[in-house]
Design a protein around this motif. Structure first.
Motif, PDB file in Angstrom:
ATOM      1  N   GLN A   1       0.692  -1.075  -0.024  1.00 15.39           N
ATOM      2  CA  GLN A   1       0.066   0.024   0.125  1.00 15.39           C
ATOM      3  C   GLN A   1       1.018   1.370   0.144  1.00 15.39           C
ATOM      4  N   VAL A   2       0.831   2.188  -0.708  1.00 18.07           N
ATOM      5  CA  VAL A   2       1.406   3.427  -1.138  1.00 18.07           C
ATOM      6  C   VAL A   2       0.756   4.383  -0.231  1.00 18.07           C
ATOM      7  N   LEU A   3       1.305   4.710   0.876  1.00 17.48           N
ATOM      8  CA  LEU A   3       0.756   5.595   1.944  1.00 17.48           C
ATOM      9  C   LEU A   3       1.047   7.075   1.457  1.00 17.48           C
ATOM     10  N   ALA A   4       2.254   7.313   0.750  1.00 18.79           N
ATOM     11  CA  ALA A   4       2.163   8.839   0.281  1.00 18.79           C
ATOM     12  C   ALA A   4       3.125   8.905  -0.897  1.00 18.79           C
ATOM     13  N   THR A   5       2.913   9.911  -1.810  1.00 15.51           N
ATOM     14  CA  THR A   5       3.865   9.963  -2.819  1.00 15.51           C
ATOM     15  C   THR A   5       4.187  11.412  -3.027  1.00 15.51           C
ATOM     16  N   ASN A   6       5.357  11.560  -3.644  1.00 16.09           N
ATOM     17  CA  ASN A   6       5.761  13.168  -3.897  1.00 16.09           C
ATOM     18  C   ASN A   6       6.559  12.953  -5.113  1.00 16.09           C
ATOM     19  N   GLY A   7       7.089  14.270  -5.582  1.00 16.46           N
ATOM     20  CA  GLY A   7       8.173  14.013  -6.655  1.00 16.46           C
ATOM     21  C   GLY A   7       8.208  15.322  -7.493  1.00 16.46           C
ATOM     22  N   ASP A   8       8.962  15.095  -8.611  1.00 18.90           N
ATOM     23  CA  ASP A   8       9.054  16.534  -9.595  1.00 18.90           C
ATOM     24  C   ASP A   8       9.419  15.642 -10.831  1.00 18.90           C
ATOM     25  N   THR A   9       8.198  15.831 -11.751  1.00 18.87           N
ATOM     26  CA  THR A   9       8.236  15.258 -13.142  1.00 18.87           C
ATOM     27  C   THR A   9       9.233  15.843 -14.041  1.00 18.87           C
ATOM     28  N   ARG A  10       9.985  16.862 -13.601  1.00 16.48           N
ATOM     29  CA  ARG A  10      10.698  17.521 -14.349  1.00 16.48           C
ATOM     30  C   ARG A  10      12.259  17.694 -13.804  1.00 16.48           C
ATOM     31  N   LEU A  11      12.621  16.609 -13.133  1.00 15.85           N
ATOM     32  CA  LEU A  11      14.084  16.594 -12.608  1.00 15.85           C
ATOM     33  C   LEU A  11      14.548  15.183 -12.531  1.00 15.85           C
ATOM     34  N   GLY A  12      15.775  15.210 -12.894  1.00 18.12           N
ATOM     35  CA  GLY A  12      16.602  14.046 -13.172  1.00 18.12           C
ATOM     36  C   GLY A  12      18.145  14.200 -13.350  1.00 18.12           C
ATOM     37  N   GLY A  13      18.536  12.871 -13.894  1.00 16.82           N
ATOM     38  CA  GLY A  13      20.087  12.962 -14.415  1.00 16.82           C
ATOM     39  C   GLY A  13      20.268  13.910 -15.461  1.00 16.82           C
ATOM     40  N   ASP A  14      19.026  14.022 -16.408  1.00 20.81           N
ATOM     41  CA  ASP A  14      19.317  15.048 -17.394  1.00 20.81           C
ATOM     42  C   ASP A  14      19.877  16.349 -17.005  1.00 20.81           C
ATOM     43  N   ASP A  15      19.361  16.757 -15.904  1.00 26.95           N
ATOM     44  CA  ASP A  15      19.599  17.997 -15.436  1.00 26.95           C
ATOM     45  C   ASP A  15      20.989  18.248 -14.882  1.00 26.95           C
ATOM     46  N   PHE A  16      21.592  17.067 -14.116  1.00 26.43           N
ATOM     47  CA  PHE A  16      23.063  17.163 -14.059  1.00 26.43           C
ATOM     48  C   PHE A  16      23.888  17.214 -15.071  1.00 26.43           C
ATOM     49  N   ASP A  17      23.522  16.519 -16.325  1.00 25.08           N
ATOM     50  CA  ASP A  17      24.310  16.652 -17.374  1.00 25.08           C
ATOM     51  C   ASP A  17      24.272  18.116 -17.879  1.00 25.08           C
ATOM     52  N   ARG A  18      23.127  18.708 -17.981  1.00 24.76           N
ATOM     53  CA  ARG A  18      23.024  20.251 -18.268  1.00 24.76           C
ATOM     54  C   ARG A  18      23.788  21.116 -17.756  1.00 24.76           C
ATOM     55  N   ALA A  19      23.841  20.787 -16.252  1.00 27.88           N
ATOM     56  CA  ALA A  19      24.494  21.843 -15.342  1.00 27.88           C
ATOM     57  C   ALA A  19      25.905  21.862 -15.559  1.00 27.88           C
ATOM     58  N   ILE A  20      26.345  20.501 -15.842  1.00 32.07           N
ATOM     59  CA  ILE A  20      27.890  20.238 -16.091  1.00 32.07           C
ATOM     60  C   ILE A  20      28.296  20.610 -17.155  1.00 32.07           C
ATOM     61  N   ALA A  21      27.462  20.386 -18.397  1.00 35.05           N
ATOM     62  CA  ALA A  21      27.966  20.906 -19.526  1.00 35.05           C
ATOM     63  C   ALA A  21      28.084  22.600 -19.699  1.00 35.05           C
ATOM     64  N   GLU A  22      27.004  23.252 -18.959  1.00 38.92           N
ATOM     65  CA  GLU A  22      26.995  24.529 -18.749  1.00 38.92           C
ATOM     66  C   GLU A  22      28.261  25.207 -18.005  1.00 38.92           C
ATOM     67  N   LYS A  23      28.789  24.429 -16.975  1.00 38.44           N
ATOM     68  CA  LYS A  23      29.648  24.906 -15.932  1.00 38.44           C
ATOM     69  C   LYS A  23      31.132  24.946 -16.780  1.00 38.44           C
ATOM     70  N   PHE A  24      31.189  23.740 -17.355  1.00 42.38           N
ATOM     71  CA  PHE A  24      32.685  23.387 -17.761  1.00 42.38           C
ATOM     72  C   PHE A  24      32.694  23.773 -19.454  1.00 42.38           C
ATOM     73  N   GLY A  25      31.444  24.204 -20.059  1.00 45.93           N
ATOM     74  CA  GLY A  25      31.708  24.428 -21.604  1.00 45.93           C
ATOM     75  C   GLY A  25      31.943  23.288 -22.484  1.00 45.93           C
ATOM     76  N   ILE A  26      31.241  22.062 -22.315  1.00 43.20           N
ATOM     77  CA  ILE A  26      31.488  20.809 -22.891  1.00 43.20           C
ATOM     78  C   ILE A  26      30.218  20.504 -23.431  1.00 43.20           C
ATOM     79  N   SER A  27      30.257  19.333 -24.330  1.00 42.46           N
ATOM     80  CA  SER A  27      28.987  18.761 -25.007  1.00 42.46           C
ATOM     81  C   SER A  27      28.137  17.884 -23.750  1.00 42.46           C
ATOM     82  N   LEU A  28      27.015  17.610 -24.134  1.00 46.80           N
ATOM     83  CA  LEU A  28      26.197  16.828 -23.106  1.00 46.80           C
ATOM     84  C   LEU A  28      27.027  15.290 -22.889  1.00 46.80           C
ATOM     85  N   ALA A  29      27.325  14.675 -24.092  1.00 44.06           N
ATOM     86  CA  ALA A  29      28.080  13.430 -23.919  1.00 44.06           C
ATOM     87  C   ALA A  29      29.116  13.523 -23.223  1.00 44.06           C
TER      88      ALA A  29
END
Length: 545
Positions: A201-229
Motif C-alpha cells: 500500500q502506497v501511503l504517500a507519494t511526492n516528486g518532480d516530473t522535471r528533475l533527473g540525471g538530464d539536469d545534472f548533465d546540462r548543469a555540468i555542460a554549462e559549467k565546464f563548456g562541454i557537450s552533453l555526451a
C-alpha cells in the motif's frame, strides 16, 4: 502472456515472468537496455530507435517522457515544437510532425519486436510503468502511446511500487515501512509504502516530473563548456567539482522526501528500508545524500536501471495469474474536485487516497430558473478554484427550477491506472453525462512540484479567503431572506426586535464591504441569533393561513 515495460526517460526495458521468475529480454546484441532515443534519417519514413539513434543525439529526440501530456508553452525544450500556445505539443522530427506519444510508440514498438523475437510469437498485452507523480494527462498520454504501439495496456503501474516488487519487499515482516527514492534521467519520485501480508500500500507519494540525471548533465555542460555526451562521462567519474555542480539540483529532492514522510505519518526511524531506483542513484553523491536525509544506509541490492522493469514483469504476472498472493494499492498524488459557487475548490477525492476509488456529492442550482450547471474539474491543493489546475469542463442541462431545487449528482471514479472518469446525473430525469478526463492541465508542469509548496506557503491566507467567501455566500443568502421574513410578518415583530435585526443586517453589509472576516463572522452570528424566532413565527403564520 502479459509483458512488463519500463518506459523510461533515458532507457526502456521489457520483460515477463518465466517459470516463476521475472526475466528481462535482450535485443539481438544482448543488451537489455534500449535507449529511449529516436532519429529520422534524411528522407526516411521509419525512424531509427535505440542505440543507433543515440549516435545522432544532436539531431534526434531524447527524453521525450518529459513532454508526455504537455501543451505548447508549458515546458521548455530544445526540440522544435510545432503549434500554438495551449495546443498539444507536436515536434518536428526530420520530415515528420509527431506527438510525444507517437514518438514513445516507436520506442514501445521496438520493445514489442524484441519481446516477440525472444518469445517466438505475438505479444499484445502490457503493463507500462509511469512516475508516481504523473498527472492524469501524462498517464493518459502514456496509455495512448501503448495503444499506438499495438498493446492492450492492462495496467499503468507506479514506478516506486514496481521497484518495491522487484526488491521482494513482500518478504519483510508485518507492517514494514519502505521509502523508494527513484531518481531517473528525467523524473524524480519519492514514495512511502507499507507492506503487510503481501499487500503493498502506497501511503504517500511526492516528486518532480522535471528533475533527473538530464539536469545534472546540462548543469555540468554549462559549467565546464562541454557537450552533453562529455558531461555525462564527467558525471560518471564524479569528483568534488562535479558534486559542487550537482548538489544544488539534488537538494531540490529533500523537501519532497520530508513531505512524503509527513503525509504518510511515518517517522524516519520507522523506516525498515530505503531503496534506490534509477540510473542517477549510482552517483556516490546521491547515495550520500539519501543516507543524510533518511539516516539509513540505502538498499542497493537491485540493479538501479532494471528494478522498475522487473517489477512491471511481476505485476504482469500478477494480472495473468502466474504470481499470486500479492496485492498492490496505489494512491492518487493530488486532490481532485470541482469548482463550486463563489469560486471555491470542492474536493471530492483527497490527495493520497488509495486507488481505485470512487466518490461523489450532490449539488443544487445556485439561481432560480437556472437550466444548466457547468462542471469544472480541478486538480490541486489550493482552497480557491483559480489556484488549481483545470483538467476539463462540461455542461449538464436540467429543467428550470427554484433556487436549490434542481439537483445534480457528481461522481469521480479513478481506475487502477490512475485515470479519472467523471459522471454527472440530473437527479430529476436520471440522465447521465460521462466524461473521461484526458486534457492536459493549462499551467506549466513545473507547477506540479510547486503545488504542495504553494499550498503550505499560502495555507493561512487561502483558508481565510475560503472562510470569507463562504461567509459572504451565507450573508448573500440570509439578507434577502431576513428582509422577506420581516415584510411577511409585519407588525407581528416587535419594533425593538425589528430594530435589532436591521442593525445586525446593517453590520453584516458593512463587514462585507470592509472585507473584514472577523467582523463578518461576528455580525452573521448576531443575525443568526436575532432571527431565530422569525422562523417559528413564519411557520405559525403559514399554518394560520
Amino acid at each position: 502472456m502479459i509483458v512488463g515495460i519500463d518506459l523510461g526517460t533515458t532507457n526502456s526495458l521489457i520483460g515477463a515472468m518465466d517459470a516463476g521468475f521475472p526475466v528481462l529480454f535482450a535485443d539481438e546484441n544482448g543488451c537489455r537496455l534500449t535507449p529511449s532515443a529516436l532519429y529520422f534519417p534524411e528522407d526516411a519514413t521509419e525512424p531509427v530507435v535505440g542505440w543507433e539513434a543515440l549516435e545522432h543525439r544532436e539531431t534526434g529526440v531524447l527524453s521525450i517522457k518529459r513532454l508526455m501530456g504537455s501543451r505548447v508553452g508549458e515546458v521548455e525544450t530544445t526540440l522544435p515544437v510545432v503549434g500554438r500556445p495551449g495546443e498539444p505539443v507536436r515536434l518536428q522530427v526530420g520530415s515528420q510532425t509527431l506527438s510525444p506519444e507517437e514518438i514513445s510508440a516507436f520506442i514501445l514498438r521496438k520493445l514489442k519486436v524484441q519481446a516477440e523475437r525472444v518469445l517466438g510469437g505475438p505479444v499484445t498485452k502490457a503493463v507500462i510503468t509511469v512516475p508516481a507523480y504523473f498527472n492524469d494527462a501524462q498517464r493518459s498520454a502514456t496509455k495512448r502511446a501503448g495503444e499506438l504501439a499495438g498493446f492492450e495496456v492492462e495496467r499503468l503501474l507506479a514506478e516506486p511500487t514496481a521497484a518495491a516488487l522487484a526488491y521482494g519487499l513482500d518478504r519483510l515482516g508485518e507492517k514494514s515501512h519502505v521509502a523508494v527514492y527513484d531518481l531517473g534521467g528525467g523524473t524524480f519520485d519519492i514514495s512511502v509504502l507499507e507492506l503487510s501480508g503481501g499487500v503493498f500500500q502506497v501511503l504517500a507519494t511526492n516528486g518532480d516530473t522535471r528533475l533527473g540525471g538530464d539536469d545534472f548533465d546540462r548543469a555540468i555542460a554549462e559549467k565546464f563548456g562541454i557537450s552533453l555526451a562529455e558531461a555525462e562521462a564527467r558525471k560518471r567519474e564524479g569528483g568534488e567539482q562535479i558534486a559542487e555542480v550537482c548538489r544544488p539540483i539534488l537538494e531540490k529532492t529533500r523537501l519532497h522526501c520530508l513531505r512524503s514522510l509527513h503525509d504518510a505519518k511515518v517517522d524516519v526511524g520507522q523506516l525498515d528500508e530505503v531503496i534506490l531506483v534509477g540510473g542517477s542513484t549510482r552517483m556516490p553523491l546521491v547515495r550520500e545524500f539519501v543516507r543524510e536525509v533518511f539516516g539509513k544506509e540505502p538498499n542497493v541490492s537491485q540493479h538501479p536501471d532494471e528494478a522498475v522493469a522487473l517489477g512491471a514483469a511481476i505485476q504482469a504476472g500478477i494480472l495473468s495469474g502466474s504470481v499470486q498472493n500479492v496485492t498492490l494499492l496505489d494512491v492518487t498524488p493530488l486532490s481532485l474536485g470541482i469548482e463550486t459557487f463563489g469560486g471555491l475548490m470542492n474536493v471530492l477525492i483527497p490527495r493520497n487516497t488509495t486507488i481505485p476509488c470512487r466518490a461523489g456529492e450532490m449539488f443544487a442550482n445556485a439561481a432560480a430558473n437556472q437550466t444548466s450547471m457547468r462542471i469544472t474539474v480541478l486538480q490541486g491543493e489550493r482552497e480557491m478554484a483559480r489556484d488549481n489546475w483545470k483538467l476539463g469542463e462540461f455542461v449538464v442541462s436540467f429543467a428550470p427550477a427554484p433556487r436549490g431545487q434542481a439537483r445534480v449528482g457528481v461522481q469521480f471514479e479513478i481506475d487502477a491506472n490512475g485515470l479519472l472518469q467523471v459522471l454527472a446525473r440530473d437527479i430529476a430525469t436520471g440522465v447521465d453525462t460521462k466524461v473521461a478526463i484526458e486534457s492536459a492541465v493549462e499551467v506549466s508542469d513545473e507547477a506540479v512540484e510547486k503545488m504542495l509548496e504553494d499550498s503550505l506557503e499560502h495555507a493561512f491566507e487561502d483558508m481565510d479567503e475560503r472562510v470569507f467567501t463562504e461567509a459572504t455566500i451565507k450573508a448573500d443568502e440570509m439578507l434577502p431572506a431576513v428582509d422577506k421574513a420581516l415584510a411577511a410578518l409585519g407588525d407581528k415583530v416587535p419594533e425593538s426586535d425589528r430594530a435589532a435585526i436591521l442593525a445586525a443586517a446593517g453590520a453584516v453589509r458593512s463587514a462585507k464591504a470592509e472585507k473584514s472576516l472577523s467582523k463578518l463572522k461576528a455580525a452573521l452570528a448576531d443575525l443568526d441569533r436575532l432571527t431565530e424566532p422569525l422562523a417559528a413565527q413564519l411557520i405559525e403564520l403559514a399554518m394560520g393561513s
